[in-house]
Write an enzyme that holds these catalytic residues in place. Structure first.
Site, short mmCIF file in Angstrom:
data_model
loop_
_atom_site.label_atom_id
_atom_site.label_comp_id
_atom_site.label_asym_id
_atom_site.label_seq_id
_atom_site.Cartn_x
_atom_site.Cartn_y
_atom_site.Cartn_z
N CYS A 169 0.87 -1.18 0.00
CA CYS A 169 0.00 0.00 0.00
C CYS A 169 0.90 1.23 0.00
O CYS A 169 2.13 1.12 0.13
CB CYS A 169 -0.85 0.03 1.26
N ARG B 37 1.21 1.60 -5.95
CA ARG B 37 1.44 0.65 -4.86
C ARG B 37 0.14 0.00 -4.38
O ARG B 37 0.13 -0.92 -3.59
CB ARG B 37 2.11 1.35 -3.67
N ASN C 49 1.14 0.08 5.98
CA ASN C 49 1.51 -0.75 4.82
C ASN C 49 2.22 -1.96 5.38
O ASN C 49 3.16 -1.83 6.15
CB ASN C 49 2.43 0.02 3.87
N GLY C 50 1.77 -3.17 4.99
CA GLY C 50 2.43 -4.38 5.47
C GLY C 50 1.39 -5.40 5.90
O GLY C 50 0.21 -5.28 5.57
N GLU D 254 7.90 -21.69 -18.46
CA GLU D 254 7.78 -20.31 -18.00
C GLU D 254 8.93 -19.47 -18.52
O GLU D 254 8.73 -18.32 -18.95
CB GLU D 254 7.72 -20.27 -16.47
N LYS E 130 8.52 -16.07 -20.88
CA LYS E 130 9.14 -14.78 -20.53
C LYS E 130 9.95 -14.24 -21.70
O LYS E 130 9.85 -13.08 -22.08
CB LYS E 130 10.03 -14.95 -19.29
N HIS F 225 12.58 -36.29 -30.72
CA HIS F 225 11.40 -36.76 -31.48
C HIS F 225 10.94 -35.71 -32.48
O HIS F 225 9.74 -35.57 -32.73
CB HIS F 225 10.27 -37.12 -30.51
N LYS G 298 -1.98 -6.57 -19.70
CA LYS G 298 -1.68 -7.16 -18.39
C LYS G 298 -2.81 -8.10 -17.97
O LYS G 298 -2.56 -9.13 -17.37
CB LYS G 298 -1.53 -6.06 -17.34
C1 AGP Z 1 2.52 -13.76 -18.11
O1 AGP Z 1 3.80 -13.15 -18.15
C2 AGP Z 1 1.58 -13.18 -19.14
N1 AGP Z 1 1.45 -11.78 -18.96
C3 AGP Z 1 0.26 -13.93 -19.24
O2 AGP Z 1 0.55 -15.22 -19.70
C4 AGP Z 1 -0.56 -14.08 -17.94
O3 AGP Z 1 0.10 -14.95 -17.07
C5 AGP Z 1 -1.92 -14.68 -18.29
O4 AGP Z 1 -2.61 -13.77 -19.12
C6 AGP Z 1 -2.77 -14.99 -17.07
O5 AGP Z 1 -3.05 -13.81 -16.36
P1 AGP Z 1 -3.68 -13.95 -14.89
O6 AGP Z 1 -2.66 -14.64 -14.05
O7 AGP Z 1 -3.95 -12.54 -14.47
O8 AGP Z 1 -4.94 -14.76 -15.00
#
Ligand code: AGP
Length: 610
Positions: free
Chosen positions: A2, A27, A104-105, A483, A487, A506, A605
């Protein structure tokens, strides 16, 4: 996470506090509030966001009704304990209205403190952990605000950055920190700001004091006094901030992603806090009968959250011997999933708003399954529609590429698997204690990796001009490789694929040339030899291999062209730290390619569309 701010000086406090909160919105922003030390006593306005209107916007419309006051505190919230509601917003007052706090915490022992204070007649208004501080101040007050704060701090366990004030001490603020940031801004003559972070004060001053853990400050128009929690003086020197405002919001980092990678140790500590009983048993805060008669577990998620599901399934099967499956949420929802009232569906979502995960959750509930959400956002749709929720306490994750949310999701997977394994009588006490001890050690292990960023920057340079890359691993390492590939793809735009190492021969091996970097993840000791032979297959085709492994794995290190050694870690918990070098390699590759790291092309996002 926060944002908190305090002001005392000669100007009207409300507009200054609001302006500071607007700079701290990154935040946390689900609710906000301001309390002023007015001549007639403390005056408070606070609210959550409503109907799509942000909390701070609503708050801005209310401060005009507040009386003139030249001291006050403010708070912008990222809910952890207690939903984002008006009453749960900070600042919080004690019952008399004479003490106000902004926090905050996470207060780990708030449940026991609440129970004791309630038994002593204290009346609580909110669902938050923070409110206990306001009542503790009243309890410990005997004429001196700093002494009352010291008394309260002596009872609190957990992390905090606190600013407190009392109508009995006009113009005075007291503040303290432990495992949460706090700075003091030196304004014009007789004017001081106290805040979570530099952006909140940068418009007013570049001269700041930084508080360290275990330190307190008392600020009045006459000056500031720094002490430790025992009251011993802690002289400080002023620091001159040279950042511009944009850099300050990222705390001096070039990108939110790197800041959030660095925040992982604290995010893991916060996510673990309050979830281990004094007996050492895992306390998920969920009634045990929620898990009664569960005979199967299905983990569902998208993207990085799905990769966390893969780790969760593996740990659950290893530790609890529970039949478990994983499903990509967008597939799960259309395949008439075999779920019933004895299935536990674990819906994983950082944002808690991903359309496919939400649809999978609703499909599971329609079929009678119990749904446990794992999410980073209190009050999110997934959190509200699930039957139970386990929150990651990573704080707001701004960068599109998920990092700290993922590692805290893995920590939750480990805690859930330990809890279910213990319930099934399959986790010996010694094993449980060893796993907990190691979970507590992971932040320091990640800090060890973070200290070697320059090596990872160099390794990233070696692949940043590639057009494609492969990630390979076996068992848990395969899930981490997935993962790592995501990235790299999503921020560097380098085509990257992850394969179960045994699958390479394969078909995909046909694509391996000396131009194709292969990142081999090898932490699973029983699979070292197998992964080594896959690496040798790659080397036989002149492929370049970067190994991410343990220092003991000398053979693989010798076979690879480059190697990054991980700190010692158990096989089962290795994924939580192994992903960090992969995050940093992706980050530095993207920076070298001049990409917009925090907002990569084509992505959002939160994917609220199907
Ligand atoms: C992850 O780096 C990506 N931005 C994307 O795969 C994300 O994980 C996915 O859209 C799921 O989002 P969420 O965890 O908010 O459900």
């Amino acid at each position: 996470m926060c944002g908190i701010i305090g002001y005392t000086g000669g100007r009207p406090a409300a507009p200054l506090l609001l302006a500071g909160l607007q700079k701290l919105e990154y935040r946390g922003y689900d609710s906000a509030g301001i309390a002023l030390l007015a001549p007639e006593g403390i005056r408070l306005v606070k609210n959550a966001g409503h109907e799509g209107v942000m909390a701070l916007e609503l708050l801005a419309g209310k401060i005009g009704a507040l009386p003139e006051a030249s001291a006050g505190i403010g708070h912008t919230r990222w809910a952890t304990h207690g939903r984002p509601t008006d009453i749960n917003a900070h600042p919080h007052l004690d019952a008399s209205g004479e003490f106000a706090i902004a926090h905050n915490g996470i207060i780990e022992n708030y449940v026991s403190l609440r129970a004791r204070l309630r038994a002593e007649g204290y009346v609580f208004r909110s669902e938050t952990d923070s409110e206990v501080v306001a009542h503790l101040l009243a309890l410990h007050y005997s004429g001196d605000l700093a002494e009352a704060l010291r008394g309260a701090l002596a009872e609190i366990e957990g992390s905090f950055a606190l600013i407190v004030m009392s109508s009995r001490h006009p113009g005075q603020l007291a503040a303290a920190r432990r495992n949460a940031p706090l700075i003091v801004g030196v304004g014009a003559e007789g004017e001081f700001f106290i805040a979570s972070d530099i952006p909140a004060v940068l418009k007013e001053t570049r001269d700041i004091y930084v508080l360290e853990d275990g330190e307190m400050v008392v600020a009045t128009r006459g000056g500031v006094c720094f002490t430790d929690f025992a009251g011993n003086s802690r002289p400080k020197t002023v620091t001159r901030v040279t950042w511009d405002a944009a850099a300050a919001e990222k705390a001096g980092y070039d990108h939110f992603m790197l800041k959030e990678i660095d925040e992982q140790p604290q995010a893991l500590r916060d996510t673990l806090s309050g979830r281990v009983a004094k007996s050492g048993a895992i306390d998920l805060g969920i009634a045990a009968d929620f898990f009664a008669d569960v005979d199967r577990v299905a983990f569902v998620g998208c993207g990085t959250a799905y990769h966390a599901c893969l780790i969760g399934r593996e740990l659950l099967e290893q530790w609890a011997r529970f039949p478990a499956e994983t499903a990509i949420a967008s597939e799960f929802r259309y395949r008439q999933p075999l779920v019933d009232e004895r299935t536990l569906v674990v819906a994983v979502s950082q944002s808690g708003e991903t359309a496919d995960t939400l649809a999978a959750l609703r499909e599971a509930k329609k079929e009678g399954a119990r749904v446990l959400a794992v999410t980073n956002v209190v009050g999110s749709t997934v959190a509200r529609e699930a039957d139970e929720v386990l929150f990651t306490w990573a704080g707001p994750e701004i960068a599109v590429a998920s990092t700290k949310a993922y590692t805290t999701q893995l920590e939750i997977m480990a805690l859930l698997s330990m809890f279910l394994a213990a319930r099934a009588g399959r986790l010996a006490t010694e094993r449980s204690a060893a796993l907990l001890k190691e979970l507590r050690s992971l932040p320091a292990k990640i800090e060890d990796i973070l200290a070697r960023k320059e090596q990872l920057r160099g390794l990233a340079a070696g692949l940043s001009d590639s057009s494609s890359a492969f990630f390979i691993g076996r068992g848990l390492d395969w899930a981490v490789a997935l993962e790592g590939a995501l990235k790299l793809k999503e921020i560097s735009y380098i085509h990257a694929e992850a394969y179960a190492a045994g699958e390479l021969k394969h078909g995909t091996l046909a694509l391996v040339t000396k131009e194709t970097p292969v990142i081999a993840v090898a932490t699973q000791r029983a699979l070292y030899e197998k992964t080594l032979s896959n690496v040798e297959e790659v080397k036989a085709r002149e492929g370049r291999v970067l190994a991410v492994t343990r220092a003991e794995n000398k053979e693989l290190a010798a076979a690879a062209d480059e190697v990054f050694f991980l700190p010692p870690v158990s096989d089962d918990l290795a994924p939580i730290i192994t992903v960090v070098p992969l995050q940093l390699i992706a980050y530095y590759a993207a920076v070298r390619r001049g990409n917009h790291v925090d907002k990569p092309r084509n992505l959002a996002k939160t994917v609220t569309t199907e």
